[in-house]
Design an enzyme around this catalytic site. Sequence first.
Site, short mmCIF file in Angstrom:
data_model
loop_
_atom_site.label_atom_id
_atom_site.label_comp_id
_atom_site.label_asym_id
_atom_site.label_seq_id
_atom_site.Cartn_x
_atom_site.Cartn_y
_atom_site.Cartn_z
CG ASN A 169 -1.86 1.18 1.27
OD1 ASN A 169 -1.45 2.32 1.10
ND2 ASN A 169 -3.14 0.92 1.49
CG HIS A 214 -8.20 3.86 1.09
ND1 HIS A 214 -8.62 3.04 2.12
CD2 HIS A 214 -9.24 4.68 0.83
CE1 HIS A 214 -9.86 3.35 2.46
NE2 HIS A 214 -10.27 4.33 1.70
NE ARG A 243 -8.10 7.04 4.04
CZ ARG A 243 -8.97 6.26 4.66
NH1 ARG A 243 -10.25 6.60 4.70
NH2 ARG A 243 -8.58 5.14 5.24
CG HIS A 282 -3.11 9.02 1.44
ND1 HIS A 282 -4.02 8.41 0.60
CD2 HIS A 282 -3.45 8.66 2.70
CE1 HIS A 282 -4.86 7.71 1.34
NE2 HIS A 282 -4.55 7.84 2.61
CD GLU A 308 -7.21 -0.86 0.81
OE1 GLU A 308 -6.84 0.20 1.35
OE2 GLU A 308 -6.96 -1.98 1.30
CB THR A 310 -6.61 5.42 9.45
OG1 THR A 310 -6.15 4.35 8.61
CG2 THR A 310 -6.85 4.89 10.86
CG HIS A 352 -5.59 -0.88 9.42
ND1 HIS A 352 -5.90 0.12 8.52
CD2 HIS A 352 -5.28 -0.25 10.58
CE1 HIS A 352 -5.80 1.30 9.12
NE2 HIS A 352 -5.43 1.11 10.37
N GLY A 384 1.04 -1.07 4.36
CA GLY A 384 1.56 0.22 3.93
C GLY A 384 2.29 1.00 5.01
#
Length: 247
Positions: free
Chosen positions: A9, A45, A47, A52, A77, A107, A198, A221
């Site tokens: 990740n 991911h 967002r 990021h 994701e 998160t 995670h 990640g």
Amino acid sequence: MSLTRLSVNVNAIAQLRNRRNLPWPSVTGLSAIALEAGAYGITVHPRPDERHIRRTDVFELVELLRGDWPDKEFNIEGYPTEEFLVLCERARPDQVTLVPDDPGQSTSDHGWDTVAHAAMLTDVVTRIHGFGARVSLFVDADPVAAEGAAKVGAERVEFYTGPYGHTFDAAVQSAELAKLVTAAKAATAAGLALNAGHDLTLTNLPPLVAAIPEIAEVSIGHALTADALVYGMAETVRRYRAACGEA
Ligand SMILES: CC(=O)[C@@H](O)[C@H](O)COP(=O)(O)O
Ligand SMILES: NCC(=O)COP(=O)(O)O
């Protein structure tokens, strides 16, 4: 040799890059190093606030993977908003991992209630299958949630390993691992393949894979990026692959 494959990740690399209006550290550059070192895939991911991973990163990674690494996997994701689903439709990843995050969450910290959201998830899964991607649902270590994922048509669940990964209490970690083992049995019985992710680290990954050897993919990640600052990305990927039990 283990079945468990490593997907790197790269969110944290993007977050470090975004500190300045400069193109380094390079998300695609470090992804290429990770893939060269044997990572099975790349996970992002994106967002809504692009804190990021940016949409531009997604398409630059598509170009890298489909151009230079066609046998490697791309996993995107996110929460299934229309914008997210359109992004995935355009990017055509190998896997879409649906995560029940609110836009403002710092998160991911919980999995889906796959029973309460069965109707919506069934429609979304069908739509994602329509553009040829596999679906993984992010769930807690809960047999009911896992069984619900199978009922809405997902091929996989990704077990949220935060409670296992972020505790420093051995008794709590052991209890969380036992929950993951129980939920993994239920998911396998329901015909699902297993992902996990995670707060996994070089330390807590081996006991997880030993307890649940049928895990197909771990996406890692935060800790992996921290380790890459110490050992370099290539050596770090090699260490995480070894922690997965890969030859
Ligand atoms: C779903 C999950 O647990 C992680 O993959 C997620 O990508 C973490 O998101 P941040 O990197 O934004 O913390
Ligand atoms: N799905 C988990 C993931 O992609 C990375 O999580 P983390 O290792 O950054 O906690």
